[in-house]
Design an enzyme around this catalytic site. Structure first.
Site: not given
Length: 586
Positions: A58, A170, A485, A120-121
């Protein structure tokens, strides 16, 4: 408002309403990865006119949306599921916020009845991202989806651009609803001032007309406002030096005689000095970032400030503005040209000595580099040859670190929207997915990612996405087998104690083999005499992504340099050296 292909009042579920809303907003491509909470939306995506590009992570979706937006000027779109899917977008959202990039992120959320139960999630992505989104929404009623999507795109693309998050439960995607795309958008308290106040324009013109050492301090806002043509007209009208920040590279042609280069921590001596010694900063779409100002109390101490920006929160945030001009910077410059002509007709100072002194500095302290004494490959040489062979129409994206600074210094930028990088957030791993998004947004343009071996190992999996979706980007890995760097700072400030900055990237992984495994062409180059042929070979391949492992000298450094927290007056042009200011006529 965009054309609406679906009639208002049409019955459908929330997921279909979401996709129809994205179509109505004019979205042509989005980058995403499905999962449980967002899964209902992926069914109507299957039939949509919108091109969906399935990423491998993602974070790649978010940076690809940013790259697309930076090249096209339109809002980039990414989509992810709840929980870890959404939190993987946090870095791209923060990155887009820092660099004022228009982006709309769509995330799934657990069902509304489960919100707050540690389902969940589940993740409170609204709460997590509130500090660095321009606005964000949580949708639990499917009737709200079209309005929220329309508002999200309006907010992301108007005023100061930025990222907007739309989190949708959802069950809101699953429930039946009716589609009603709004005919207008009115948001209480949100009315960006586009047209500047004329009295402020007149005050700015009067101040410019009495200045003897003015300099145009140009930030990324000029590119966001598509105002490069207006900048050129204004600069040539006054005949004053121009400096372009890291985010503004390409806003003003590098080849123009008024251009002094990039200011800041790794800016040119002429650009840094122009700001330090000026009596007036004409600040256009810039924000007085610490990487430009150095120690703020010592920055341009004798200069008055005109600050033009569309975001009133930036005015006076870091530096007091003697004249504040709030408005779209393109509209500001369009209004400033006639006002300045009128002011200059009454009083026109002689800028010849000022410009001559800056030109002398530019000639005395040009950007340059030493070739390695052992005959190995110079990273600056590689980037310089990339610029010269590929030309000014090429789009370059960079990761973060030494290679980013060299790409800002040694690529010649003549046009806006040809230079993409993570300026404010400094996000390693930005380059590959951003180049992917840029190539999708400008498919007929050559796109190179100039990446470090450290950055490349963070997000290179998106090359699989590129290979499978016919997105033939080109990647130049500046492989100094180090976190370069950080190693440079360890050399300069930590007695060369190289704690955890060695990557051994010339040994593991084998970058050309890794590229081949991901469906790309893998090349390698470690001799200066092979650089041109290698670049030309990569340029000739346009049906696959190409990865070139440029195995460069390890100890090359980025010069000039202003150490963090110090004054710009202490700019180093080589290790522990500074220009002899007493000998300069400033």
């Amino acid at each position: 408002m965009a054309h609406v292909p679906t009639a208002n009042g049409t019955a459908m579920n929330g997921a279909t309403s979401l996709v129809k809303s994205l179509e109505a907003a004019g979205v042509d491509v989005m980058f995403g990865l499905p999962g449980g909470a967002i899964l209902p939306a992926y069914d109507p995506i299957y039939d949509s006119t919108i091109r969906h590009i399935l990423v491998r992570h993602e974070q790649g979706a978010g940076h690809a949306a940013t790259g697309y937006a930076q090249v096209t000027g339109r809002a980039g779109v990414c989509i992810a599921t709840s929980g870890p899917g959404a939190t993987n977008l946090v870095t791209p959202l923060a990155d887009a916020a820092m660099d004022s990039v228009p982006m709309v992120a769509i995330t799934g959320q657990v069902p509304s009845v489960a919100i707050g139960t540690d389902a969940f999630q589940e993740a409170d992505i609204r709460g997590i991202t509130m500090p660095f989104t321009k606005h964000n929404f949580l949708v639990t009623n499917p009737l709200d989806i079209p309005r929220v999507v329309a508002e999200a795109f309006h907010i992301a693309t108007t005023g100061r651009p930025g990222p907007v998050l739309v989190d949708i439960a959802k069950d809101a995607l699953q429930k039946e609803t009716t589609f009603n795309w709004p005919t207008s958008i009115e948001l209480a308290g949100y009315k960006p001032q586009v047209i500047p106040n004329q009295s402020a324009i007149n005050d700015a013109a009067a101040l410019i007309a009495t200045s003897k050492k003015p300099v145009f301090y140009v930030g990324g806002g000029v590119i966001k406002a598509n105002a490069s043509r207006e900048l050129l007209e204004l600069a040539e009208l006054l005949g004053a030096p121009v400096v372009t920040t890291l985010m503004a590279r390409g806003a003003f042609p590098d080849s123009h005689p008024l251009h002094m280069g990039m200011p800041g921590m790794h800016g040119t001596v002429a650009a840094v000095t122009a700001l330090q010694k000026a009596d007036l900063l004409i600040t256009l779409g810039a924000r007085f970032d610490d990487r430009v100002t150095g120690k703020l109390s010592t920055f341009a101490v004798n200069a008055k400030v005109i600050h033009a920006d569309i975001d009133p929160a930036e005015i006076g945030k870091n530096r007091y503005a003697d004249v504040a001009v709030i408005g779209d910077v393109r509209e500001t410059m369009k209004a400033l040209v006639p006002a300045l002509k009128s002011a200059l007709a009454k009083s026109q100072p002689d800028l010849t000595p000022w410009l001559a002194s800056m030109n002398k500095l530019r000639a005395t302290y040009p950007l340059g580099y030493d070739l390695p004494s052992d005959g190995s490959l110079s990273p600056q040489f590689v980037i310089e040859r990339l610029s010269q062979i590929c030309g000014p129409d090429t789009i370059f994206a960079a990761g973060v670190g030494q290679h980013q600074m060299w790409a800002s210094q040694f690529v010649k930028y003549e046009k806006p929207r040809t230079w993409l990088n993570s300026g404010g957030a400094g996000t390693m791993g930005y380059a590959v997915p951003a180049a992917m998004g840029a190539k999708v947004g400008a498919p007929d343009t050559t796109v190179w990612a100039i990446d470090g071996d450290g950055c490349f190992q963070m997000t290179n999996q998106e090359l699989v996405t590129c290979a499978l979706n016919d997105i033939p980007v080109k990647i130049a890995i500046i492989n100094n087998e180090s976190l370069g760097m950080v190693r440079q700072w360890q050399t300069l400030f930590y007695d060369s104690r190289y704690s955890n900055t060695s990557l051994d990237s010339k040994r593991v992984p084998n970058f050309p083999m890794l590229a081949e495994a991901m469906g790309c062409v893998g090349l390698a180059c470690e001799r200066p005499e092979d650089v041109d042929a290698t670049i030309e070979k990569a340029m000739a391949i346009n049906n696959q992504p190409v990865v070139v492992d440029f195995r460069v000298h390890r100890d090359a450094m980025v010069w000039p340099m202003v150490a963090a927290g110090t004054s710009n007056d202490d700019i180093m042009i080589a290790r522990a050296t500074a220009p002899d200011w007493d000998s300069q006529e400033l």
